[in-house]
Structure formats: structure tokens, C-alpha cells
Design a protein around this motif. Structure first.
Motif, short mmCIF file in Angstrom:
data_model
loop_
_atom_site.label_atom_id
_atom_site.label_comp_id
_atom_site.label_asym_id
_atom_site.label_seq_id
_atom_site.Cartn_x
_atom_site.Cartn_y
_atom_site.Cartn_z
N SER A 39 -5.25 0.32 -1.76
CA SER A 39 -4.74 -1.05 -1.81
C SER A 39 -4.05 -1.23 -3.14
O SER A 39 -4.11 -0.35 -4.01
CB SER A 39 -5.86 -2.07 -1.61
OG SER A 39 -6.80 -2.00 -2.68
N ASP A 40 -3.38 -2.35 -3.34
CA ASP A 40 -2.57 -2.57 -4.53
C ASP A 40 -3.38 -2.36 -5.81
O ASP A 40 -4.29 -3.14 -6.10
CB ASP A 40 -2.02 -4.00 -4.50
CG ASP A 40 -1.08 -4.30 -5.65
OD1 ASP A 40 -0.84 -3.40 -6.47
OD2 ASP A 40 -0.59 -5.44 -5.72
N LYS A 53 -3.46 0.00 2.66
CA LYS A 53 -2.09 0.45 2.85
C LYS A 53 -2.03 1.82 3.52
O LYS A 53 -1.08 2.14 4.23
CB LYS A 53 -1.38 0.56 1.49
CG LYS A 53 -1.13 -0.74 0.74
CD LYS A 53 -0.63 -0.43 -0.66
CE LYS A 53 -0.17 -1.64 -1.41
NZ LYS A 53 1.14 -2.15 -0.93
N ASP A 54 -3.05 2.67 3.24
CA ASP A 54 -2.99 4.06 3.70
C ASP A 54 -4.40 4.63 3.69
O ASP A 54 -5.12 4.50 2.69
CB ASP A 54 -2.09 4.88 2.76
CG ASP A 54 -1.63 6.20 3.38
OD1 ASP A 54 -2.37 6.75 4.23
OD2 ASP A 54 -0.54 6.68 3.00
N ALA A 94 -2.76 -3.90 5.87
CA ALA A 94 -2.37 -4.98 4.97
C ALA A 94 -1.29 -5.87 5.58
O ALA A 94 -0.41 -5.41 6.31
CB ALA A 94 -1.89 -4.40 3.65
N GLU A 96 1.82 -7.51 4.70
CA GLU A 96 2.79 -7.40 3.62
C GLU A 96 4.15 -7.94 4.05
O GLU A 96 4.61 -7.67 5.17
CB GLU A 96 2.92 -5.93 3.17
CG GLU A 96 1.62 -5.38 2.62
CD GLU A 96 1.72 -3.94 2.15
OE1 GLU A 96 1.01 -3.59 1.20
OE2 GLU A 96 2.52 -3.18 2.73
N PHE A 104 3.26 2.02 8.00
CA PHE A 104 2.35 2.23 6.86
C PHE A 104 2.33 3.69 6.46
O PHE A 104 2.28 4.56 7.31
CB PHE A 104 0.93 1.74 7.22
CG PHE A 104 0.82 0.25 7.20
CD1 PHE A 104 0.51 -0.42 6.03
CD2 PHE A 104 1.05 -0.49 8.34
CE1 PHE A 104 0.43 -1.80 5.99
CE2 PHE A 104 0.98 -1.87 8.32
CZ PHE A 104 0.66 -2.53 7.14
N PRO A 105 2.39 3.90 5.16
CA PRO A 105 2.38 2.88 4.10
C PRO A 105 3.72 2.18 3.89
O PRO A 105 3.81 1.28 3.05
CB PRO A 105 2.02 3.69 2.86
CG PRO A 105 2.59 5.04 3.12
CD PRO A 105 2.40 5.27 4.59
N GLU A 109 6.49 2.82 -0.32
CA GLU A 109 5.32 3.57 -0.78
C GLU A 109 5.56 5.07 -0.66
O GLU A 109 5.15 5.84 -1.54
CB GLU A 109 4.07 3.16 0.00
CG GLU A 109 3.51 1.79 -0.35
CD GLU A 109 2.98 1.71 -1.77
OE1 GLU A 109 2.72 2.76 -2.40
OE2 GLU A 109 2.84 0.58 -2.28
#
Length: 440
Positions: A39-40, A53-54, A94, A96, A104-105, A109
Motif C-alpha cells: 500500500s502507499d 495495490k499488489d 485499492a 484509486e 493493478f498495480p 506502479e
């Protein structure tokens, strides 16, 4: 075996390691860490951890893969082994705001993976990071859950939860979830909490919990329920269809009602017999979980702070379930919560309650006295718990049968001692207090 679990909510992994001596000394047998999937890393808000995210990367604001490996090694060595459970987010990805929001991602990314190869090689869990993980074909795309639809199991499993892209239980998604958990197990994780599990199909759950390679891990799910209809629609099928444990929301609601105005502690004498608690071997018991303080829709579930103290004495004193203790860093946006759960894991009363729980594990629970405001029970001959929810002192005469006689007992929260002899003894319990008496 020690089984009290510390929910180290939003703790950095290095911080858990730094406090491991205190965690061990407090008597915990396990730690639940926040979701570790990518995540971020700049997102310090707790909810960022619940927007992966992944699957193939372990990196977040709380640390990376190497930190997790160090945490597992530290917990599994030393004076006593501490189990480590990872919080898994597999219902969704997520939310986004980007053009390729169902990839994703995502292209940005993937470009970052190429631009920072050392960082992502170090934090890779499995798979080929040169390729995408999920595409629009991997999501249900059935819209948002709205209004009355929250009571429909099929809708809750197939539509989006608060805008979060909802994953299908397709062969590709199931394969990636399997590979992700396989890699986490190989790292050394001892168990998993599955977030938002009532939103997940039985097929998706069985793909992980029924896999022979993972079957010996401790699995439990968040089947969030707040009514009898919720229990019928979501919890009862979960208990029939899986062998996993679950948060004991029925017991939590019983506790709320018992300590509430007009409620009776008699409801806590044998709640499982009344259908008001999960079976002892499938329950993860709690008084606070992370959703209650942080979700405005659940804040009315919070107990009065003193009732919260009494309720912790109950779940750590009773027989059955795996108690979960929540401890945060003032993540709540509400000023009234300031410092309420900060360092809660080592608060002296909680440590005393855990010591009682660990000492009486395996001892049967017998009710000695029950009324609307006072509950007294023993755990074999080893210990005794008394809880008074009223605003006045309660005194009761009790039989010594089943307790050590003569026997010297010590009250762990306040430190008094008491010698039992003869056929009866008198117990005085101050207003709004709990006592936990232990032999020796």
C-alpha cells in the motif's frame, strides 16, 4: 499455551520488535499485525493498509519485507515463542483515482518497479513484477452496496464495499491469492485474520483455509454482525460452511447489553447456551476492535471506559475463545478517545487480567453467583472472578465447594489476599469494579 493476541493496530514492524520484551512480559502469546500487502508507503492513515495495490510486494508505511522477516525471527525466538498473524485483505483492491483504476498495480506502479528495481526486488513476495497482476476482467463491477442491499448475502459478496473494487473468485484471482498466502506461510506467518470476510464467497475462503499446506495455521474472519438478521444471513452460513474461527460479535453484543442501562449480568453467565456467543473453540473475543472507534457508524458500540475495564475482566476471566486486545497510537480523530488505547497492551490492569487468563487456561468455569449487577464465577479451584457493574458495593456469601480449602488467594488487579477455609466465605466487591483471585 498462551493465546491472548495483541492487535498491534497500525504499529510499525520495527516498533513491535522494540517492544517485544514488554509484550512477552505482559503474557501475550500472539500478535496480529496490520495488512502487510503493498500500500502507499507515504500513506500514514491507518486505512491505507486496507487498500492493497499488489499481492506480490510487501511494503507499506509500516515497513517492508525485511522488517517483517526480522519481526518473525524475533517473535519465534527468545524466552517464549510468540505467534504472528497477518491481516489479509482479499475482498478488494485499492480505490484509486486513475484512468486504469481496475488494472493493478497499474501502469504508473509498473513503471516505478522498473525505475526502482532494488527497492522492489528487496520487497518482492512472489511473482514477476514486470507484468500486471489484475485487470478489469478480475473484478465483479456490479456497483455499490446500498441501503437494504446490506442484508442480502449475494449482493454483499458481489458488489463494491465503499467504492473498493471487488474481486471475483475466478481461477486467476484464486491462484494469486493462493500463491500470496503460500509465500507468507513460507516466510513463517502462523495465522491470518481475513478482513471483511462476509463480503467473500465460500469458494474464495475454502481456496485458502482448506488448502492442506495452510490448514495448520490459525485462521479467523471478521464476520461483522449487529443484529439477529445479520447473524442468520452471514454468521450462521459462515460457521456451517467453514471451520475457521470468527470475531465473537454475538458475545460482544451480549456484553454491550449486559453492561448497558437496564441490562443484566445474568446474560453473561452462560451466553453460549443461550445462542449469544460463538462456540468456545471458534471464537475470537474482544471488547474493542479497530472499526468501532474509527467508523462513525459503529461508535455507539463503544462501552463506557469503566465498563470496558469490566468487560476485559470478563473475556480474560471466562472459559473459551481467543481474547484479542486492541492497542493503538491515538489514530482516532475523536478528541474524547485521546490516550484511551495508547499503550493499552501493557496497562497494569490488562497485564493482571492476562496473568489470570494464562494461569487458569483449561480450567472449567462454574458460576458461583449471578444477579443483575453482580457475577461471580470460578475457574476450577485455581481462580475466581467477580464483576460488579453497579454504583454500590456488593457483598455476597459463597460456598467454598470447588475452591482450594483451605487456600490462599491473591487478587491480581488490586493486590489483596484472602484465605478460604470452612464451608462459606464472604466476598465484598466495590462499586464498578472487577476482582480476579488466583490461588497461590
Amino acid at each position: 499455551m498462551r493465546n491472548v493476541t495483541l492487535h498491534a493496530f497500525n504499529w510499525r514492524y520495527t516498533e513491535i520488535i522494540e517492544n517485544l520484551d514488554a509484550i512477552r512480559a505482559a503474557g501475550y502469546g500472539a500478535i496480529l499485525i496490520p495488512p502487510p500487502l503493498y500500500s502507499d508507503p507515504k500513506g500514514d492513515q491507518w486505512w491505507q493498509r486496507y487498500q492493497p495495490k499488489d499481492y506480490r510486494v510487501l511494503l507499506s508505511h509500516l515497513g517492508g519485507k525485511r522488517d517483517l522477516e526480522n519481526l518473525l525471527e524475533a517473535c519465534h525466538s527468545g524466552s517464549s515463542r510468540i505467534q504472528v498473524y497477518a491481516d489479509l485483505v482479499i475482498n478488494h483492491m485499492a480505490n484509486e483515482a486513475r484512468a486504469d483504476h481496475l488494472n493493478f498495480p497499474g501502469e504508473a506502479e509498473l513503471e516505478r518497479y522498473k525505475a526502482e528495481p532494488a527497492l522492489f526486488a528487496e520487497n518482492r513476495l512472489y511473482g514477476d513484477l514486470n507484468e500486471g497482476l489484475f485487470s478489469p476482467w478480475d473484478f465483479n463491477q456490479a456497483g455499490e452496496i446500498e441501503g437494504h442491499e446490506w442484508g442480502d448475502r449475494g449482493t454483499v459478496q458481489s458488489q463494491n464495499l465503499s467504492g473498493l473494487p471487488d474481486l471475483k473468485d475466478s481461477d486467476w484471482v484464486l491462484k494469486q491469492q493462493y500463491l500470496m498466502v503460500k509465500a507468507l506461510v513460507e516466510m513463517g506467518f502462523d495465522g491470518f485474520r481475513v478482513d471483511a470476510i462476509k463480503h467473500i464467497t465460500e469458494h474464495m475462503i475454502d481456496n485458502l483455509a482448506d488448502a492442506p499446506a495452510f490448514h495448520d495455521r490459525f485462521w479467523f474472519g471478521e464476520v461483522l454482525t449487529g443484529s439477529e438478521n445479520d447473524e442468520k444471513v452471514f454468521l450462521e452460513p459462515f460457521l456451517r460452511e467453514t471451520w475457521m474461527s470468527a470475531y465473537d460479535f454475538p458475545l460482544f453484543q451480549t456484553i454491550r447489553e449486559a453492561f448497558g442501562f437496564g441490562g443484566s449480568l445474568r446474560a453473561l453467565a452462560n451466553p453460549q447456551d443461550q445462542g449469544n456467543a460463538l462456540p468456545w473453540n471458534r471464537a475470537v473475543t474482544f471488547v474493542v476492535n479497530h472499526d468501532i472507534p474509527h467508523n462513525d457508524g459503529f461508535r455507539f458500540w463503544l462501552l463506557d471506559p469503566q465498563d470496558e475495564h469490566l468487560a476485559h475482566a470478563y473475556i480474560l476471566g471466562r472459559d473459551g475463545g481467543v481474547p484479542l486486545i486492541y492497542s493503538d497510537h491515538n489514530e482516532s480523530k475523536h478528541d474524547v478517545d485521546r490516550d484511551r488505547w495508547l499503550d493499552f497492551y501493557k496497562r497494569p490492569d490488562i497485564v493482571a487480567m492476562i496473568a489470570f487468563h494464562n494461569a487458569v487456561q483449561g480450567e472449567l468455569m462454574h458460576i458461583l453467583y449471578e444477579s443483575d449487577v453482580l457475577l461471580v464465577f470460578r475457574r476450577g479451584e485455581q481462580g475466581m472472578v467477580a464483576i460488579n457493574k453497579s454504583g454500590t458495593e456488593q457483598r455476597v456469601d459463597l460456598s467454598t465447594w470447588g475452591l482450594k480449602n483451605p487456600g490462599q488467594y491473591r487478587e491480581l488487579i488490586q493486590g489483596q489476599t484472602m484465605t478460604l477455609s470452612g464451608n462459606q466465605f464472604s466476598l465484598s466487591v466495590p462499586a464498578r469494579s472487577a476482582q480476579m483471585w488466583l490461588l497461590g
